[in-house]
Enzyme design. Structure first.
Site, PDB file in Angstrom:
ATOM      1  N   GLU A 141      39.673  20.264  51.428  1.00  0.00           N
ATOM      2  CA  GLU A 141      41.025  20.400  50.888  1.00  0.00           C
ATOM      3  C   GLU A 141      41.101  21.319  49.679  1.00  0.00           C
ATOM      4  OE1 GLU A 141      40.863  16.326  52.907  1.00  0.00           O
ATOM      5  OE2 GLU A 141      39.582  17.464  51.526  1.00  0.00           O
TER       6      GLU A 141
ATOM      7  N   PHE B  55      44.458   1.232  51.676  1.00  0.00           N
ATOM      8  CA  PHE B  55      43.462   2.213  52.110  1.00  0.00           C
ATOM      9  C   PHE B  55      43.972   3.632  51.862  1.00  0.00           C
ATOM     10  CE2 PHE B  55      41.737   4.883  55.631  1.00  0.00           C
ATOM     11  CZ  PHE B  55      40.407   4.892  55.216  1.00  0.00           C
ATOM     12  N   GLN B  56      43.163   4.417  51.167  1.00  0.00           N
ATOM     13  CA  GLN B  56      43.465   5.813  50.828  1.00  0.00           C
ATOM     14  C   GLN B  56      44.764   5.955  50.025  1.00  0.00           C
ATOM     15  OE1 GLN B  56      43.049   8.278  54.414  1.00  0.00           O
ATOM     16  NE2 GLN B  56      40.868   8.532  53.925  1.00  0.00           N
TER      17      GLN B  56
ATOM     18  N   MET C   9      26.000  32.861  33.725  1.00  0.00           N
ATOM     19  CA  MET C   9      26.762  32.826  32.484  1.00  0.00           C
ATOM     20  C   MET C   9      26.317  31.668  31.596  1.00  0.00           C
ATOM     21  SD  MET C   9      28.948  34.562  30.783  1.00  0.00           S
ATOM     22  CE  MET C   9      30.133  35.521  31.749  1.00  0.00           C
TER      23      MET C   9
ATOM     24  N   LYS D 138      54.285   7.688  54.295  1.00  0.00           N
ATOM     25  CA  LYS D 138      54.284   7.814  55.759  1.00  0.00           C
ATOM     26  C   LYS D 138      55.570   7.268  56.385  1.00  0.00           C
ATOM     27  CE  LYS D 138      51.281   7.118  59.758  1.00  0.00           C
ATOM     28  NZ  LYS D 138      49.996   6.548  60.251  1.00  0.00           N
TER      29      LYS D 138
END
Length: 557
Positions: A50, A112-113, A471, A162
């Site tokens: 993602e 959940f999630q 760096m 949802k």
């Protein structure tokens, strides 16, 4: 009969002329993906992480000037977008991110999630929405795109439970957007513009300091006219590169902590600093007291909050850079700053960028960038990751066109470059897109090689491989008395071999002869490739301004 909110959302995106969405599906965002299945106007690009979706949307936006769009599910899908959203926020890039969320009745139950993504992203978005009312979705989407692209651009997030995306509504298009309290001011106050013109007329030693706002405003043509009219050298921030032709006699390069010494010197000596779409960040100014100490400062910016935030400003001009320059130019006359331009030419010659050639058959990283510049001839979109290679790409490649240099500035996000290059190629099909990366940065998102192959893209990657976090190693050399900790890669991946495993071309380059033979051949060929350049391990980026020092006190190496 109504349609689902998810179907309405897709219609809204089509109306916003969205061409591509970069995303990764999951359960909470499933209704939207089901609706996208029916769209023949929007292409969905399945990334492999993602974070890659957010960076690809960012790269698309920078390359095109349009709003980039990314999408993920709830929980870890949403949190994986956060780095990319923060990156876009720091660099004022217009993206709209959609996230799935658990049903509204389950919010707050640690379902959940479930994660509070609007709370998490609040500090790093221009605005965000948690949608509760299904009927509000068309209005919210319209507002989100308007907010993202107007004024000072930035990211907007829409969190979609949802049950909301599954709800049935009667879809009606939203025509007008009128947000109380949000009225971006594009035209500057005429009195302030007149004062700016008078200051410019009186100035004997003007310098233009141009930031990323010049590029995002599309003000490159106006900037060129202004610089040539008043005889002012033009120096840039990292993100301002390409906003003024890098081969122009008035081009003064990048300034700041790793800026060209002649850029830092000319800013230090100027009597007027005309700041256009830049925010005086710490990577530019160094010690504030020594930054343009004898100059009056005009600061033009679309965001009034940036004016005077870091540096004392003598004349604030709030407005869109392109519009403000258009207002100023008719008030000016052609100036002849012969002595000042002679001084600039002298500094440019005296403090020209230089490096020691490699001993024997070895490769210097600067040499690779110079060869790339010679072969590409300013016609490519150059993307970078973050680190030493980024600074060498800024200095040793001539950035001629606006929106042709794409890099992470304010957040300094390693792993940004490859997905951003993917977004840039989708935004500019037919244009050659080249990523310059380091062996540290490239490993952070190299899984997007699968996306490149699946989508039939032709992104070329040049890895400056020094086996180091270069760096950080350089900082440890100067600030930690060479106590090198966690910066040496004892294991070297076979990048060329990995490329071939993914089905693309892979090359190892260790000598100048190989560089001269392989690079032109690869860039002229079709399809993606990884060019793994083994460069000197302990090469440093110079100039370098040490902490607490003024920008004209840089170490030149």
């Amino acid at each position: 009969m109504g349609i689902t909110v998810a179907e309405a959302l897709v219609l809204c995106l089509e109306r916003e002329n969205v061409e591509v969405i970069f995303g990764y599906p999951g359960g909470a965002i499933l209704p939207v993906y089901d609706a996208l299945y029916k769209s023949n106007k929007i292409k969905h690009v399945l990334v492999r992480h993602e974070q890659g979706a957010a960076h690809a949307a960012d790269g698309y936006a920078r390359a095109t000037g349009k709003v980039g769009v990314c999408m993920a599910t709830s929980g870890p899908g949403a949190t994986n977008l956060v780095t990319g959203i923060a990156n876009a926020y720091m660099d004022s890039v217009p993206i709209v991110a959609f996230t799935g969320q658990v049903p509204t009745g389950m919010v707050g139950t640690d379902a959940f999630q479930e994660v509070d993504i609007t709370g998490i992203t609040m500090p790093v978005v221009k605005h965000n929405y948690f949608v509760k009312d299904p009927k509000q979705v068309p209005k919210i989407v319209r507002e989100a795109f308007y907010i993202a692209r107007t004024g000072r651009p930035g990211p907007v997030l829409i969190d979609l439970p949802k049950d909301v995306t599954s709800a049935i509504i009667d879809y009606e298009e939203v025509e007008e957007i009128n947000l109380r309290g949000y009225k971006p001011n594009y035209r500057a106050d005429d009195e302030q513009v007149e004062k700016a013109a008078e200051m410019i007329k009186k100035s004997q030693c003007p310098v233009i300091y141009a930031g990323g706002g010049v590029v995002s405003a599309g003000a490159h043509d106006e900037l060129k006219v202004l610089a040539e009219t008043i005889g002012a050298p033009v120096t840039h921030t990292l993100l301002g590169l390409g906003g003024f032709p890098g081969d122009h006699p008035l081009f003064a390069g990048m300034l700041g902590l790793h800026g060209a010494m002649y850029a830092n010197k000319i800013v230090t000596e100027c009597d007027l600093l005309i700041t256009l779409g830049a925010r005086f960040d710490d990577r530019v100014t160094g010690k504030i007291a020594g930054f343009a100490p004898d100059a009056s400062v005009i600061h033009v910016d679309i965001d009034p909050a940036e004016i005077g935030k870091n540096v004392r400003v003598h004349l604030p001009v709030a407005g869109d850079v392109k519009t403000v320059i258009q207002q100023i130019i008719p008030l000016l006359e052609q100036k002849n700053n012969r002595q000042w331009l002679e001084r600039f030419a002298e500094l440019k010659k005296q403090y020209a960028l230089r490096y020691e050639p490699a001993a024997g058959e070895g490769l210097k990283p600067q040499q690779v960038i110079e060869k790339l510049n010679e072969v590409a001839q300013g016609n490519a979109i150059i993307c970078t990751d973050v680190g030493q290679h980024q600074m060498w790409a800024a200095h040793y490649y001539r950035h001629i066109q606006p929106r042709s240099f794409i890099s992470s500035g304010g957040l300094g996000t390693m792993g940004y470059g490859y997905p951003a290059a993917i977004g840039a190629e989708f935004g500019c099909p037919g244009k050659q897109v080249i990523l310059i990366s380091g062996d540290g940065s490239f490993q952070m998102n190299l899984q997007e090689m699968a996306t490149v192959m699946e989508q039939g893209l032709s992104v070329k990657v040049i890895v400056l491989n020094n086996g180091r976090l270069g760096m950080v190693r350089q900082l440890q050399e100067f600030y930690c008395d060479k106590r090198y900790m966690a910066v040496d890669f004892s294991y070297h991946p076979d990048f060329a071999g990995i490329a071939r495993v993914y089905g693309m071309k892979g090359f190892d380059i260790k000598t100048s002869e190989e560089l001269n033979a392989i690079l032109p051949e690869v860039l002229s060929s079709q399809g993606p490739a990884i060019i793994n350049c083994f460069v000197q391990e302990d090469e440093n980026v110079y100039p370098m301004v040490m902490a607490g020092k003024c920008i004209d006190e840089a170490i030149e190496g």
